[in-house]
Design a protein around this motif. Structure first.
Motif, PDB file in Angstrom:
ATOM      1  N   LYS A  77       0.812  -1.229   0.000  1.00 37.37           N
ATOM      2  CA  LYS A  77       0.000   0.000   0.000  1.00 37.37           C
ATOM      3  C   LYS A  77       0.840   1.271   0.000  1.00 37.37           C
ATOM      4  O   LYS A  77       0.570   2.199  -0.775  1.00 37.37           O
ATOM      5  CB  LYS A  77      -0.935   0.011   1.215  1.00 37.37           C
ATOM      6  N   ASP A 134       0.633   5.785   5.610  1.00 31.51           N
ATOM      7  CA  ASP A 134      -0.456   5.974   4.636  1.00 31.51           C
ATOM      8  C   ASP A 134      -1.149   7.326   4.775  1.00 31.51           C
ATOM      9  O   ASP A 134      -2.266   7.492   4.311  1.00 31.51           O
ATOM     10  CB  ASP A 134      -1.468   4.818   4.726  1.00 31.51           C
ATOM     11  N   ASN A 191      -6.585   4.079   2.557  1.00 36.05           N
ATOM     12  CA  ASN A 191      -6.830   2.653   2.754  1.00 36.05           C
ATOM     13  C   ASN A 191      -7.435   1.994   1.525  1.00 36.05           C
ATOM     14  O   ASN A 191      -7.502   0.776   1.450  1.00 36.05           O
ATOM     15  CB  ASN A 191      -7.768   2.450   3.946  1.00 36.05           C
TER      16      ASN A 191
HETATM   17 CA    CA Z   1      -4.925   3.715   7.540  1.00 34.31          CA
END
Ligand code: CA
Ligand code: UD1
Length: 459
Positions: free
Chosen positions: A22, A104, A225
């Motif tokens: 990610k 993130d 996310n």
């Molecule tokens: Ca997160």
């Protein structure tokens, strides 16, 4: 007293539905983790440790010099990740400050980290955000006197807690000893069965430690996310880049439709029209006009050049050049100052000399075109025989007739002409005219005769 930063980047990022880790997904030309590390480099951290797990090799390979990686295997939650990082960062003084960030959250700026650290001495600090849509965030729980007493993850919230509008932005500063002690006491009795870093906040508050918060805008605190959140984050990062460019004097007609990657340099006085994508290490000089509709990757557009409706990849465009509309400049193309690549022209691994023109419908590959030469409409270099590629040299001031096929390897001397429609497979000496055509036949009356014959058969 030193500051040590821990960045969590070990999670799988399941909701991204992607094989790529990610934190390596790019937003506005830079990976999410890159944005976080760049912001953190704006605070004076002694050491920076990134916790890696899923795709650890890929993530570690992207880390800048001086940033350490710590492996978390298996990934038992954010609290577990910080515990492992603290063990790795040995020799920490109990009074040192530990800054914790998630990999993130690309929109948290250096300024936010600094604000957090400013209030950190003597406190545990958390970045919070108040929003009518707190769905993605853990909820901040406060007591009757407005003191923070805990953070509850959304899946563990009672309906009353779920209705709270203050969310956890996920950036923290702790006194090292306090964090270590609280981490020893967290448990995984929660909806996800994980060791939550957020539980340390309640534990510290229970032990009477002063908890405080620094507020951020909900957008700045946005964690990525999902692909949708990635697109939202990228949009805001782009806005920031465009705002900075406009402040520096770049003209941007429509910022929402102008995509400039983080590593791109645009000089003041350049004009960016809608539909422009400037990517990678591209540079645009002062007075250049780029767009509408240009994709430019790892390329240079020199000052005062016009480039519109074009795709430009690993190419170097000089000053005062004219490119487009509908032009493809491929890797290794060099347009020297004042040259032109016009409509439906493709150029690869070739140099177009100063002031030379390739105005219409040409393919130029593995060629060098001398200064001031003109390439007629539809002329091309035949650089490939199906097995190998060969070079074409066109001298300064040469005039290549329309639809000339230059069968490489071949050299056209300075100032030479080629006749329109010629297939040139032998070198042409300077100032010569070279023609390759079958003689033109004249058959008077032929057309009328055919018309008459056909008219008869119709009758
Ligand atoms: Ca997160
Ligand atoms: C987390 C917070 C939530 C906060 C939100 C802000 C927790 C428990 N929850 O939720 O309160 O509002 O961020 O964006 O902390 N990671 C690891 N190792 C692990 C698990 C996660 O390194 O074992 C990393 C992930 O790669 C990610 C970060 O920690 O970069 C946060 O994890 P994520 O699953 O995204 O947490 P959220 O559910 O967003």
């Amino acid at each position: 007293m030193s500051i040590h930063a821990i960045v969590l980047a070990a999670g799988k990022g399941t909701r991204m539905r992607s094989t790529r880790p990610k934190v390596l997904h790019p937003a506005a030309g830079k990976p999410l983790l890159g944005w976080v590390l760049d912001a953190i480099s704006g605070v004076d951290a002694d050491r920076i440790a990134v916790v890696v797990g899923h795709g650890s090799d890929e993530v570690t390979a992207e880390l800048p010099d001086g940033v350490e990686s710590v492996l978390q295997e298996p990934q038992l939650g954010t609290g577990h990740a910080v515990r492992i990082a603290l063990e790795h960062l040995d020799g920490i003084d109990p009074n040192d400050t530990i800054l914790v960030a998630y990999g993130d959250t690309p929109l948290v700026s250096a300024q936010h980290y600094r604000r957090l650290l400013d209030v950190a001495p003597g406190h545990a600090v958390v970045l919070t955000t108040v929003t009518p849509t707190p769905e993605p965030f853990g909820r901040i729980i406060r007591d009757g006197e407005d003191r923070i007493v805990g953070i509850v993850e959304r899946d563990d919230c009672t309906p009353e807690q779920a209705a709270l509008t203050e969310g956890n932005g996920g950036i923290y500063a702790f006194r090292a000893a306090d964090l270590g002690e609280a981490l020893d006491r967290i448990e995984d009795h929660n909806a996800q069965g994980e060791l939550y870093l957020t539980d340390t906040v309640g534990i510290l508050a229970d032990s009477g430690l002063a908890m405080t918060s620094v507020a951020a805008d909900p957008i700045e605190a946005l964690g990525v996310n999902s692909q949708e959140e990635l697109s939202v984050a990228a949009r805001y990062l782009r806005r920031r880049i465009n705002r900075d460019l406009m402040e520096s004097g770049v003209v941007i007609d429509d910022p929402e439709r102008t995509h400039v990657d983080a590593g791109v340099v645009v000089d003041p006085g350049a004009v960016l029209r809608p539909g422009v994508y400037l990517r990678g290490s591209s540079r645009v000089g002062a007075g250049a006009q780029v767009g509408p509709d240009v994709t430019c990757i790892d390329s240079v557009i020199g000052s005062d050049s016009l480039v519109w409706y074009a795709v430009v990849r690993e190419a170097d465009i000089g000053s005062d050049c004219d490119v487009g509309p509908y032009t493809s400049l491929r890797p290794g193309t060099v347009l020297e100052d004042g040259s032109k690549a016009g409509s439906f022209v493709e150029i690869k691994k070739s140099t177009v000399g100063a002031g030379a023109k390739v105005p219409h419908l040409s393919y130029i590959g593995d060629a060098s075109i001398g200064a001031g030469a003109n390439i007629g409409a539809g002329a091309i270099t035949c650089n490939y025989d199906g097995f190998n590629k060969y070079p074409t040299e066109i001298g300064a001031g040469a005039n290549i007739g329309s639809d000339t096929m230059l069968v490489a390897p071949v050299k056209i001397g300075d100032g030479a002409f080629t006749g329109a429609g010629s297939v040139i497979s032998e070198d042409v000496e300077a100032d010569a005219l070279s023609l390759e055509r079958s003689p033109q036949k004249h058959i008077p009356g032929y057309a009328r005769k055919r018309r008459d014959e056909n008219k008869l058969s119709e009758d």
